[in-house]
Write an enzyme that holds these catalytic residues in place. Structure first.
Site, PDB file in Angstrom:
ATOM      1  N   TYR A   1      40.985  12.404   4.110  1.00  0.00           N
ATOM      2  CA  TYR A   1      42.363  12.481   3.614  1.00  0.00           C
ATOM      3  C   TYR A   1      43.413  12.346   4.704  1.00  0.00           C
ATOM      4  O   TYR A   1      44.365  13.134   4.745  1.00  0.00           O
ATOM      5  CB  TYR A   1      42.598  13.833   2.904  1.00  0.00           C
ATOM      6  CG  TYR A   1      41.707  14.090   1.721  1.00  0.00           C
ATOM      7  CD1 TYR A   1      41.687  13.222   0.635  1.00  0.00           C
ATOM      8  CD2 TYR A   1      40.880  15.212   1.680  1.00  0.00           C
ATOM      9  CE1 TYR A   1      40.873  13.454  -0.461  1.00  0.00           C
ATOM     10  CE2 TYR A   1      40.069  15.455   0.583  1.00  0.00           C
ATOM     11  CZ  TYR A   1      40.070  14.580  -0.477  1.00  0.00           C
ATOM     12  OH  TYR A   1      39.271  14.828  -1.556  1.00  0.00           O
TER      13      TYR A   1
ATOM     14  N   TYR B   1      42.454  16.616 -11.274  1.00  0.00           N
ATOM     15  CA  TYR B   1      41.613  16.140 -10.156  1.00  0.00           C
ATOM     16  C   TYR B   1      40.167  16.525 -10.466  1.00  0.00           C
ATOM     17  O   TYR B   1      39.875  17.689 -10.745  1.00  0.00           O
ATOM     18  CB  TYR B   1      42.045  16.775  -8.824  1.00  0.00           C
ATOM     19  CG  TYR B   1      41.110  16.392  -7.702  1.00  0.00           C
ATOM     20  CD1 TYR B   1      41.226  15.149  -7.068  1.00  0.00           C
ATOM     21  CD2 TYR B   1      40.060  17.230  -7.319  1.00  0.00           C
ATOM     22  CE1 TYR B   1      40.333  14.773  -6.083  1.00  0.00           C
ATOM     23  CE2 TYR B   1      39.168  16.853  -6.331  1.00  0.00           C
ATOM     24  CZ  TYR B   1      39.312  15.628  -5.708  1.00  0.00           C
ATOM     25  OH  TYR B   1      38.423  15.242  -4.742  1.00  0.00           O
TER      26      TYR B   1
ATOM     27  N   ASP C   1      36.005  21.618 -16.133  1.00  0.00           N
ATOM     28  CA  ASP C   1      35.681  21.491 -14.707  1.00  0.00           C
ATOM     29  C   ASP C   1      36.144  22.774 -14.017  1.00  0.00           C
ATOM     30  O   ASP C   1      37.324  22.927 -13.685  1.00  0.00           O
ATOM     31  CB  ASP C   1      36.367  20.243 -14.144  1.00  0.00           C
ATOM     32  CG  ASP C   1      36.088  20.042 -12.654  1.00  0.00           C
ATOM     33  OD1 ASP C   1      35.505  20.942 -12.034  1.00  0.00           O
ATOM     34  OD2 ASP C   1      36.473  18.979 -12.126  1.00  0.00           O
TER      35      ASP C   1
ATOM     36  N   LYS D   1      32.252  24.390  -5.350  1.00  0.00           N
ATOM     37  CA  LYS D   1      33.122  25.165  -4.464  1.00  0.00           C
ATOM     38  C   LYS D   1      32.569  26.584  -4.144  1.00  0.00           C
ATOM     39  O   LYS D   1      31.809  26.721  -3.221  1.00  0.00           O
ATOM     40  CB  LYS D   1      34.536  25.234  -5.041  1.00  0.00           C
ATOM     41  CG  LYS D   1      35.210  23.838  -5.115  1.00  0.00           C
ATOM     42  CD  LYS D   1      36.307  23.649  -4.101  1.00  0.00           C
ATOM     43  CE  LYS D   1      36.595  22.190  -3.781  1.00  0.00           C
ATOM     44  NZ  LYS D   1      37.167  21.399  -4.864  1.00  0.00           N
TER      45      LYS D   1
HETATM   46  C1  LIG Z   1      36.920  19.960  -5.334  1.00  0.00           C
HETATM   47  C2  LIG Z   1      36.870  19.589  -6.759  1.00  0.00           C
HETATM   48  C3  LIG Z   1      36.013  18.567  -7.224  1.00  0.00           C
HETATM   49  C4  LIG Z   1      35.167  17.728  -6.290  1.00  0.00           C
HETATM   50  O1  LIG Z   1      34.229  18.473  -5.591  1.00  0.00           O
HETATM   51  P1  LIG Z   1      33.579  17.847  -4.255  1.00  0.00           P
HETATM   52  O2  LIG Z   1      32.544  18.848  -3.867  1.00  0.00           O
HETATM   53  O3  LIG Z   1      34.689  17.738  -3.265  1.00  0.00           O
HETATM   54  O4  LIG Z   1      33.002  16.537  -4.614  1.00  0.00           O
HETATM   55  C5  LIG Z   1      35.992  18.309  -8.574  1.00  0.00           C
HETATM   56  N1  LIG Z   1      36.747  19.015  -9.436  1.00  0.00           N
HETATM   57  C6  LIG Z   1      37.569  20.000  -9.030  1.00  0.00           C
HETATM   58  C7  LIG Z   1      38.356  20.766 -10.036  1.00  0.00           C
HETATM   59  C8  LIG Z   1      37.668  20.312  -7.677  1.00  0.00           C
HETATM   60  O5  LIG Z   1      38.508  21.270  -7.277  1.00  0.00           O
END
Ligand SMILES: *Cc1c(COP(=O)(O)O)cnc(C)c1O
Length: 421
Positions: free
Chosen positions: A20, A147, A241, A270
């Site tokens: 980034y 995202y 998500d 995460k």
């Molecule tokens: C960080 C994130 C992703 C992507 O995860 P990566 O491990 O970076 O591929 C997808 N969805 C959400 C909501 C996120 O915060």
């Protein structure tokens, strides 16, 4: 010849490609030598209080002894083994525990190694759910400012304007973009969209309650409940998500639970391992999994990342769940919320500030205009804190274990730096 302590830094930076950033103009990254609790120890001897917890992962603080011991034990026994035709105890135990906790109400856990890949798997599950039932539905409904990852499939459900995804216009799958409803008119707009494309829509995908990377934007539990109800009424799948929101960040174990929503598929990553190792999961509710469970090999889910269900990651994740059971993480999140509210609210009086908002252990100060990010970051480092603004959003997502003094130093740094800027 002996190398001076930071030769690895100078040499490595000629070969690394960092995330980034425009490599040519970006400020130099900080060299971290060690971590501990809410502290980053830099190679030059400085020590910073961490306001971000490594992209929101390190919820128990860094180097938590319980997670470290679990990973060390697993490392001695078996760092990893392929998941094709083989299984292992850490993954089996973790799947059992996650299924019991999941807002999907049980189901099947498919492990992967990154958040983006778990979202890819969730999307694939949703598309094939319909294929296995004899329908070809190609569209997903996604939301503005969302995202869901950086891979090509997940980029197609991110906000089309943010994250420079507009470069790739025409190369990505085209889906249906909606606004998160917050009024009678926007509710009707979503209903209309769903009705218009009803036979073409496989699933809706949303970050429940907080859109993280898209600017730490909050929506009401009622909005999420409306979306879930609108999907359910039409027999469409809902993918939540929870990669950012999962594991206490919003004050509950999962954001879906706050809204009383039962998604058909969720994704986790995460904070799943408490920040210790890469691991992710897509969890399908029983009725989604049932569409795959068949004698027909064509109905199988053909997916299997090489490092799926990594044993060290699963060991870390089991240890992280132990900590959620044994230690008062959700109470800590609430205490952090109270302190963030008290200490960040005065920022609302600053001229540069458009909005101050808090949900769980997420504190946000949104500026009216994008700041000089390089200058801002440097000013934070001078204050002894690591804070990494997202565009015009200065935010804190500390470890849930951070103590009140350290948190006060983070909020004071934000107030002082924004006052001076
Ligand atoms: C960080 C994130 C992703 C992507 O995860 P990566 O491990 O970076 O591929 C997808 N969805 C959400 C909501 C996120 O915060």
């Amino acid at each position: 010849m002996t190398e001076s302590p930071l030769d690895w830094y100078e040499q490595g930076l000629r070969h690394l490609w960092l995330p980034y950033c425009q490599m040519k103009t970006a400020t130099q990254p900080l060299a971290v030598a060690a971590t501990e609790g809410s502290r980053l120890h830099l190679a030059d001897g400085r020590c910073l209080i961490d306001g971000i917890a490594s992209w929101w992962t390190a919820v128990h603080g860094y180097n938590h002894p319980h997670i470290r011991a679990a990973v060390e034990r697993q490392l001695g026994r078996m760092p990893h083994v392929m998941f094709g035709g083989l299984v292992h105890e850490p993954a089996a135990r973790l799947a059992t525990r996650l299924a019991a906790l999941s807002p999907t109400g049980g189901g099947r856990v498919f492990f992967a190694e990154s958040g983006s890949v778990s979202v890819e798997v969730a999307i694939k599950m949703a598309l094939q759910y319909w294929i296995n039932r004899g329908e070809r539905r190609k569209k997903l409904v996604h939301f503005r400012h969302g995202y869901h990852g950086d891979t090509l499939g997940t980029m197609a459900v991110c906000d089309p304007e943010e994250g420079m995804h507009s470069h790739f216009k025409g190369m990505l799958a085209s889906h249906l973009l909606a606004d998160i409803p917050d009024s009678a008119a926007s509710e009707q707009a979503l209903r209309d969209l769903l009705d218009r494309h009803r036979r073409d829509i496989a699933a809706l995908i949303i970050e429940p309650l907080v859109q993280g990377a898209g600017g730490m934007r909050f929506h009401a539990p009622e909005s999420l409940a409306f979306i879930a109800q609108a999907a359910k009424a039409r027999g469409l799948l809902l993918i939540a998500d929870e990669i950012f929101t999962g594991f206490g960040r919003t004050g509950a174990l999962f954001a879906s639970d706050i809204a009383g929503v039962r998604p058909d598929i969720i994704t986790l990553s995460k904070a799943l391992t408490g920040g210790a190792a890469p691991l992710s999961a897509a969890i399908a509710a029983p009725h989604v999994y049932d569409a795959f469970h068949d004698e027909d090999p064509m109905k199988a889910l053909m997916h299997g990342p090489t490092y799926m269900a990594h044993a060290l990651g699963c060991a870390a994740a089991n240890a992280s769940l132990d900590l959620f059971e044994r230690e008062p993480r959700l109470d800590q999140a609430k205490r952090i919320a109270d302190q963030l509210r008290t200490e960040l609210t005065p920022c609302a009086r600053l001229e540069a500030v458009r909005d101050v908002r808090v949900m769980g252990a997420i504190g946000v100060v949104e500026l009216r205009a994008p700041p000089d990010i390089g200058k801002l970051r440097a000013a934070f480092i001078d204050q002894g804190v690591f804070i990494r603004p997202l565009g015009n959003v200065v935010y804190l997502t500390p470890a849930l274990t951070i103590d009140a003094d350290d948190l006060a130093r983070l909020t004071r740094a934000i107030h002082d730096v924004l006052t001076a800027a």
